[in-house]
Write a protein that holds these residues in place. Structure first.
Motif, short mmCIF file in Angstrom:
data_model
loop_
_atom_site.label_atom_id
_atom_site.label_comp_id
_atom_site.label_asym_id
_atom_site.label_seq_id
_atom_site.Cartn_x
_atom_site.Cartn_y
_atom_site.Cartn_z
N LEU A 132 31.23 16.42 21.17
CA LEU A 132 32.11 15.27 21.48
C LEU A 132 32.33 15.15 22.98
O LEU A 132 32.24 14.06 23.55
N GLN A 133 32.63 16.28 23.63
CA GLN A 133 32.89 16.26 25.07
C GLN A 133 31.67 15.79 25.84
O GLN A 133 31.76 14.96 26.75
N ALA A 134 30.49 16.32 25.47
CA ALA A 134 29.26 15.96 26.18
C ALA A 134 28.94 14.48 26.05
O ALA A 134 28.55 13.82 27.02
N ASN A 135 29.10 13.95 24.83
CA ASN A 135 28.71 12.56 24.60
C ASN A 135 29.75 11.56 25.10
O ASN A 135 29.39 10.50 25.62
N ILE A 136 31.03 11.90 24.98
CA ILE A 136 32.06 11.03 25.55
C ILE A 136 31.91 10.99 27.08
O ILE A 136 32.10 9.94 27.71
N GLY A 137 31.55 12.13 27.66
CA GLY A 137 31.36 12.20 29.11
C GLY A 137 30.20 11.35 29.61
O GLY A 137 30.14 11.02 30.79
N ARG A 138 29.29 11.00 28.71
CA ARG A 138 28.14 10.17 29.12
C ARG A 138 28.49 8.69 29.24
O ARG A 138 27.72 7.92 29.80
N LEU A 139 29.64 8.31 28.68
CA LEU A 139 30.05 6.90 28.76
C LEU A 139 30.64 6.64 30.15
O LEU A 139 31.63 7.25 30.53
N SER A 140 30.04 5.73 30.88
CA SER A 140 30.50 5.42 32.23
C SER A 140 31.62 4.39 32.18
O SER A 140 31.89 3.76 31.15
N ALA A 141 32.27 4.21 33.34
CA ALA A 141 33.32 3.20 33.44
C ALA A 141 32.77 1.80 33.15
O ALA A 141 33.45 0.97 32.55
N THR A 142 31.52 1.55 33.56
CA THR A 142 30.90 0.25 33.31
C THR A 142 30.76 0.00 31.81
O THR A 142 31.02 -1.11 31.33
N SER A 143 30.37 1.04 31.06
CA SER A 143 30.24 0.90 29.61
C SER A 143 31.59 0.61 28.97
O SER A 143 31.71 -0.27 28.11
N TRP A 144 32.63 1.35 29.41
CA TRP A 144 33.97 1.11 28.85
C TRP A 144 34.47 -0.29 29.19
O TRP A 144 35.11 -0.94 28.36
N GLU A 145 34.16 -0.76 30.39
CA GLU A 145 34.59 -2.11 30.79
C GLU A 145 33.90 -3.16 29.92
O GLU A 145 34.51 -4.16 29.53
N GLN A 146 32.61 -2.93 29.60
CA GLN A 146 31.90 -3.87 28.74
C GLN A 146 32.46 -3.85 27.32
O GLN A 146 32.55 -4.89 26.66
N ILE A 147 32.83 -2.65 26.84
CA ILE A 147 33.47 -2.55 25.52
C ILE A 147 34.78 -3.33 25.52
O ILE A 147 35.09 -4.05 24.56
N ASN A 148 35.54 -3.20 26.61
CA ASN A 148 36.80 -3.95 26.70
C ASN A 148 36.53 -5.45 26.70
O ASN A 148 37.31 -6.23 26.12
N GLY A 149 35.44 -5.86 27.31
CA GLY A 149 35.07 -7.27 27.28
C GLY A 149 34.81 -7.77 25.87
O GLY A 149 35.17 -8.91 25.52
N ARG A 150 34.21 -6.92 25.02
CA ARG A 150 33.98 -7.30 23.63
C ARG A 150 35.29 -7.42 22.87
O ARG A 150 35.46 -8.30 22.02
N VAL A 151 36.24 -6.54 23.17
CA VAL A 151 37.56 -6.61 22.53
C VAL A 151 38.25 -7.92 22.91
O VAL A 151 38.83 -8.61 22.05
N LEU A 152 38.17 -8.28 24.20
CA LEU A 152 38.79 -9.52 24.65
C LEU A 152 38.11 -10.74 24.04
O LEU A 152 38.76 -11.74 23.73
N SER A 153 36.78 -10.66 23.87
CA SER A 153 36.05 -11.77 23.23
C SER A 153 36.51 -11.96 21.79
O SER A 153 36.68 -13.09 21.32
#
Length: 375
Positions: free
Chosen positions: A36-57
């Motif tokens: 879990l730690q290794a794979n969560i650590g692979r998510l960059s801020a850009t990826s999280w920002e894009q996920i947030n964009g999907r939530v807002l959409s």
């Protein structure tokens, strides 16, 4: 993890124990804490920002948030560092260099590299400096600086001997860490000499506040306590969803960030908001004029700072409504900090800090969206 403040071990247990959690995470089998730690650590801020964009959409499609009325405010998220002082920074440098030299000695040929462990001497002087005054304090700082310089010289010698033996390293990043700590130690020694021995004022952007999180900024907001981390500018909407977050470099004035935050809404919704409410720190005649030029109809600042209500909005009733609406962002920020861990980042590095901020934002927005869906 962020919503419940779980460790990775606890997260692994909850995902294995709870059908609803494993279904939400789309995991069909138990996953270890390290995975879990290794794979969560692979998510960059850009990826999280894009996920947030999907939530807002999703929120926009359901008519829950259109981004037409927004509020803007700033806060500080601390990095995971202790309050810095010249003595503790020097002590940190010495103990980290000694640890690296011990690891380096293990991978070099026996007897090729020797060093003196000065960590105990450095720790004693750093401790005594907490209680020293006057000439004795200057004397202790000189001794601590000398110990740090000798330790730095030993590490430099070991790394120089290691250059031709890259294949012998059991830990490939050992040399990289060594050269990095040498560069940081040089800066810590320089700022200590300038501040303590030369009585020189060192600019905030030149200071090293932590050798573990060197990206940390010194943030002072008004008459509040000094904080060590990064300043965030946030935009939220009527729904309470966080529409945008910007992690600032340094400690820019709020007044310099209003229009850039408004302009960023164009990238999210394709248009600027119709109405904007902001804290008094963002207020200025220039910001009002620029916001109106961008197409914002009403701009309400909590403190007028010489501006008239008629210049900001079309009526006093609108100003009152926007002022009351602005106060709601304080609750949004408070919830993000208390419930979703945004008060202090525990992830390492500058990239980790940015990812943590956006991960907290996504966790918060998912919960808000779930509540709006069921309302």
């Amino acid at each position: 993890k962020l919503m419940m403040g779980l460790s990775y071990d606890e997260l692994s247990f909850y995902l294995a124990d709870s059908f609803s959690y494993s279904s939400f995470a789309r995991l069909s089998m138990p996953v270890s804490a390290s995975a879990l730690q290794a794979n969560i650590g692979r998510l960059s801020a850009t990826s999280w920002e894009q996920i947030n964009g999907r939530v807002l959409s999703r929120a926009a499609e359901q008519g829950l948030e259109k981004g037409r009325v927004v509020r803007i405010d700033s806060t500080v998220t601390e990095t995971d560092v202790h309050p810095p002082s010249d003595s503790t920074l020097l002590w940190d440098c010495v103990r980290v260099m000694v640890r690296l030299m011990g690891q380096l000695q293990d991978v070099l040929e026996p007897g090729l590299f020797r060093f003196r462990d000065r960590s105990r001497s450095a720790k004693q002087r750093a401790y005594r400096l907490d209680f020293a005054r006057g000439a004795n304090k200057t004397k202790l700082y000189k001794q601590l600086l000398e110990i740090t310089e000798h330790t730095r010289a030993d590490l430099y010698k070991g790394l120089s001997q290691q250059r031709g033996m890259q294949q012998a390293l059991h830990y490939p990043k050992l040399a990289e860490q060594g050269w990095r700590i040498l560069a940081l130690t040089e800066r810590v020694i320089d700022q200590t000499r300038r501040r303590v021995l030369d009585n020189e004022k060192v600019a905030a952007h030149e200071k090293v506040l932590s050798i573990f999180e060197p990206h940390t900024d010194l943030i002072v907001k008004g008459a509040r306590d000094v904080q060590y981390g990064h300043k965030l500018n946030l935009t939220t909407g009527r729904s309470g969803l966080v529409l945008d977050v910007v992690i600032e470099s340094g400690n820019p004035a709020d007044s310099a960030r209003l229009c850039p935050m408004i302009e960023r809404q164009s990238a999210i919704y394709g248009r600027v908001p119709r109405q904007v409410a902001a804290d008094g720190g963002y207020a200025s005649q220039d910001n009002l004029a620029r916001a109106k030029a961008l197409g914002v109809k009403d701009v309400a600042f909590q403190k007028k700072r010489g501006l008239t209500i008629e210049a900001m909005v079309k009526s006093r009733w609108v100003y009152k409504k926007l002022s009351d609406f602005r106060a709601g962002i304080e609750g949004n920020i408070s919830c993000l900090k208390r419930r979703y861990g945004l008060s202090r980042c525990t992830w390492k590095g500058e990239a980790g800090f940015a990812a943590y901020v956006w991960a907290s934002t996504v966790a918060y927005n998912l919960m808000v969206l779930a509540r709006l869906d069921t309302a």
